[in-house]
Write a protein that holds these residues in place. Structure first.
Motif, PDB file in Angstrom:
ATOM      1  N   LYS A 159     -45.968  80.735  98.413  1.00 49.31           N
ATOM      2  CA  LYS A 159     -46.279  81.912  97.611  1.00 49.31           C
ATOM      3  C   LYS A 159     -46.590  83.091  98.526  1.00 49.31           C
ATOM      4  N   SER A 160     -46.100  84.283  98.130  1.00 54.15           N
ATOM      5  CA  SER A 160     -46.369  85.481  98.923  1.00 54.15           C
ATOM      6  C   SER A 160     -47.210  86.505  98.164  1.00 54.15           C
ATOM      7  N   LEU A 161     -47.334  86.333  96.835  1.00 54.66           N
ATOM      8  CA  LEU A 161     -48.077  87.313  96.032  1.00 54.66           C
ATOM      9  C   LEU A 161     -48.686  86.633  94.812  1.00 54.66           C
ATOM     10  N   ILE A 162     -49.950  86.947  94.550  1.00 53.44           N
ATOM     11  CA  ILE A 162     -50.653  86.496  93.345  1.00 53.44           C
ATOM     12  C   ILE A 162     -51.073  87.742  92.570  1.00 53.44           C
ATOM     13  N   LYS A 175     -58.242  84.708 107.606  1.00 54.02           N
ATOM     14  CA  LYS A 175     -57.460  85.628 106.787  1.00 54.02           C
ATOM     15  C   LYS A 175     -57.944  85.571 105.335  1.00 54.02           C
ATOM     16  N   PRO A 176     -58.196  86.737 104.709  1.00 57.09           N
ATOM     17  CA  PRO A 176     -58.609  86.742 103.300  1.00 57.09           C
ATOM     18  C   PRO A 176     -57.546  86.085 102.420  1.00 57.09           C
ATOM     19  N   PHE A 177     -57.986  85.231 101.520  1.00 57.92           N
ATOM     20  CA  PHE A 177     -57.095  84.503 100.611  1.00 57.92           C
ATOM     21  C   PHE A 177     -56.011  83.725 101.375  1.00 57.92           C
ATOM     22  N   GLY A 178     -56.332  83.302 102.587  1.00 54.51           N
ATOM     23  CA  GLY A 178     -55.406  82.501 103.378  1.00 54.51           C
ATOM     24  C   GLY A 178     -54.170  83.245 103.817  1.00 54.51           C
ATOM     25  N   GLY A 179     -54.184  84.578 103.739  1.00 52.88           N
ATOM     26  CA  GLY A 179     -53.036  85.375 104.144  1.00 52.88           C
ATOM     27  C   GLY A 179     -52.104  85.736 102.994  1.00 52.88           C
ATOM     28  N   ILE A 180     -52.391  85.289 101.762  1.00 49.48           N
ATOM     29  CA  ILE A 180     -51.560  85.624 100.599  1.00 49.48           C
ATOM     30  C   ILE A 180     -52.009  86.958 100.025  1.00 49.48           C
ATOM     31  N   SER A 181     -51.056  87.818  99.693  1.00 47.96           N
ATOM     32  CA  SER A 181     -51.377  89.117  99.107  1.00 47.96           C
ATOM     33  C   SER A 181     -51.843  88.937  97.661  1.00 47.96           C
ATOM     34  N   ILE A 182     -52.868  89.669  97.291  1.00 48.92           N
ATOM     35  CA  ILE A 182     -53.443  89.609  95.946  1.00 48.92           C
ATOM     36  C   ILE A 182     -53.331  90.990  95.313  1.00 48.92           C
ATOM     37  N   LEU A 183     -52.703  91.067  94.146  1.00 52.13           N
ATOM     38  CA  LEU A 183     -52.579  92.319  93.409  1.00 52.13           C
ATOM     39  C   LEU A 183     -53.443  92.230  92.161  1.00 52.13           C
ATOM     40  N   LEU A 184     -54.487  93.059  92.112  1.00 56.77           N
ATOM     41  CA  LEU A 184     -55.400  93.082  90.969  1.00 56.77           C
ATOM     42  C   LEU A 184     -55.074  94.285  90.083  1.00 56.77           C
ATOM     43  N   GLY A 185     -55.109  94.088  88.782  1.00 53.43           N
ATOM     44  CA  GLY A 185     -54.878  95.174  87.840  1.00 53.43           C
ATOM     45  C   GLY A 185     -56.004  95.238  86.835  1.00 53.43           C
ATOM     46  N   GLN A 222     -57.291  97.655  98.867  1.00 57.35           N
ATOM     47  CA  GLN A 222     -56.898  99.062  98.917  1.00 57.35           C
ATOM     48  C   GLN A 222     -56.727  99.548  97.481  1.00 57.35           C
ATOM     49  N   LEU A 223     -57.485 100.587  97.122  1.00 56.78           N
ATOM     50  CA  LEU A 223     -57.518 101.061  95.746  1.00 56.78           C
ATOM     51  C   LEU A 223     -56.377 102.035  95.479  1.00 56.78           C
ATOM     52  N   GLN A 224     -55.611 101.768  94.421  1.00 55.37           N
ATOM     53  CA  GLN A 224     -54.531 102.642  93.974  1.00 55.37           C
ATOM     54  C   GLN A 224     -54.800 103.033  92.523  1.00 55.37           C
ATOM     55  N   ILE A 225     -54.826 104.333  92.251  1.00 56.28           N
ATOM     56  CA  ILE A 225     -55.128 104.826  90.900  1.00 56.28           C
ATOM     57  C   ILE A 225     -53.838 105.306  90.242  1.00 56.28           C
ATOM     58  N   LEU A 226     -53.554 104.798  89.045  1.00 61.18           N
ATOM     59  CA  LEU A 226     -52.374 105.207  88.286  1.00 61.18           C
ATOM     60  C   LEU A 226     -52.747 106.418  87.431  1.00 61.18           C
ATOM     61  N   THR A 227     -52.012 107.504  87.566  1.00 56.78           N
ATOM     62  CA  THR A 227     -52.361 108.750  86.886  1.00 56.78           C
ATOM     63  C   THR A 227     -51.298 109.234  85.908  1.00 56.78           C
ATOM     64  N   ARG A 228     -50.112 108.608  85.896  1.00 54.99           N
ATOM     65  CA  ARG A 228     -49.030 109.082  85.031  1.00 54.99           C
ATOM     66  C   ARG A 228     -48.858 108.125  83.858  1.00 54.99           C
ATOM     67  N   ASN A 229     -48.961 108.679  82.645  1.00 54.18           N
ATOM     68  CA  ASN A 229     -48.791 107.898  81.427  1.00 54.18           C
ATOM     69  C   ASN A 229     -47.307 107.814  81.107  1.00 54.18           C
TER      70      ASN A 229
END
Length: 342
Positions: free
Chosen positions: A4-7, A36-46, A79-86
């Motif tokens: 796995k590369s992304l959760i 490595k955080p989360f064993g090196g797997i990228s985590i995408l939180l929404g 890393q925080l990303q803010i969505l601004t376009r509806n």
């Protein structure tokens, strides 16, 4: 897991921060990457921090805040990303008048979430405000306002001759289960269709090795009157072609998950035949059996069990239960002040 590369984790702000920390430690151990955080797997939180925070029974405000993700050692690693376009407002399918109305409504909701709209409550000016809902969104308050709301959402034709398409795109949302049950009961009385009442089997079971005469302490007549969140009532009345919602995961592979919308097609003695109207298995006809529900109160030495069909009417549902659904026509019944935390 090594492949796995992304959760992707949706609605992350609503989860207890300990879940993220347990996942982090488990992945480090399983993948052998302790540094490595989360064993090196990228985590995408929404998610949105103005949604419901983690639920901790009988907790204080500070205890709930302590369970949020920003108070975890992991927060600085994201890393925080803010969505601004509806994107819905940018749809070319909408006409100009409808787009302007939707734009106004979206901006109004954002102002509520930011706390910039409303009149401070004299009793709690720091945390509470009174918000005036635009008159264009309100049904005038009369003795039959609730009936007007029901017919606005469903109409006489849909109530008497419903289809799966119509029912899956409409709903009334309420702040509490009690309000939703009252509306469902009101609508059921006005629907002309074959009905059947299914009665549950209730019992009290002792916790631990010590038993007592539970039948004397908790007679069946008393148990039948008990209601608990997430557990269907003792007397479950259903009618043909009425919408219901599944309350438990039965067969996830077949689309029978908690929250799945169904429409009743047959009321058999031992099972209920239904057609799925929401999710990935729309149109499939399945059978729902009775299952056993168990409620274990923390302050009592006994557990309550009820064997009943894991469904409830869903002409009306709670606001939390409606999350994630796409509805074309919706009515909001605010029987009490409900706006809180964005």
């Amino acid at each position: 897991m090594q492949h796995k590369s992304l959760i992707i984790w949706d609605e992350a702000p609503m989860s207890d921060t300990r879940r993220f920390e347990y996942l982090d430690r488990s992945l480090r151990h399983v993948l052998g990457s302790d540094d490595k955080p989360f064993g090196g797997i990228s985590i995408l939180l929404g998610g949105d921090f103005r949604q419901t925070l983690p639920v901790l029974p009988k907790a204080t405000r500070s205890q709930i805040i302590d369970l949020t993700l920003p108070n975890s050692y992991l927060w600085t690693l994201f890393q925080l990303q803010i969505l601004t376009r509806n994107m819905r407002l940018l749809s070319t399918e909408n006409n100009n008048a409808h787009t302007m109305s939707t734009t106004f409504f979206a901006e109004w909701l954002l102002q509520i979430g930011k706390g910039t709209l409303g009149r401070p409550d004299p009793e709690d000016p720091r945390d509470t405000s009174w918000i005036q809902i635009p008159h264009s969104l309100l049904i005038p308050p009369t003795h039959d306002s609730l009936q007007h709301l029901i017919y606005f959402v469903y109409g006489t034709k849909i109530l008497n001759a419903p289809t799966a398409t119509d029912l899956s795109a409409r709903a009334i949302v309420c702040p509490t289960n009690e309000a939703a049950d009252n509306i469902n009961s009101m609508i059921m009385k006005s629907v002309n269709a074959y009905s059947r009442i299914y009665r549950s089997t209730d019992a009290m079971e002792p916790n631990g090795k010590h038993t007592s005469d539970l039948e004397g302490l908790y007679p069946i007549e008393y148990l039948n009157q008990l209601t608990f969140p997430g557990i269907p009532p003792h007397a479950l009345e259903l009618k043909l072609n009425t919408p219901i919602m599944l309350l438990r995961n039965i067969r996830q592979r077949d689309g029978l998950c908690n929250g799945t919308g169904l429409i009743v097609t047959q009321l058999l003695p031992a099972v209920i035949e239904v057609t799925i109207i929401t999710g990935a298995c729309v149109g499939q006809r399945v059978y729902i059996p009775r299952i056993k529900f168990i409620n274990r109160p923390l302050d009592l030495p006994v557990s309550f069990s009820r064997k009943q069909f894991p469904v409830k009417l869903c002409y009306a549902m709670t606001i939390n239960k409606s999350q994630g659904q796409s509805l074309k026509r919706i009515g909001v019944y605010l029987s009490q002040p409900v706006f809180s935390h964005g």
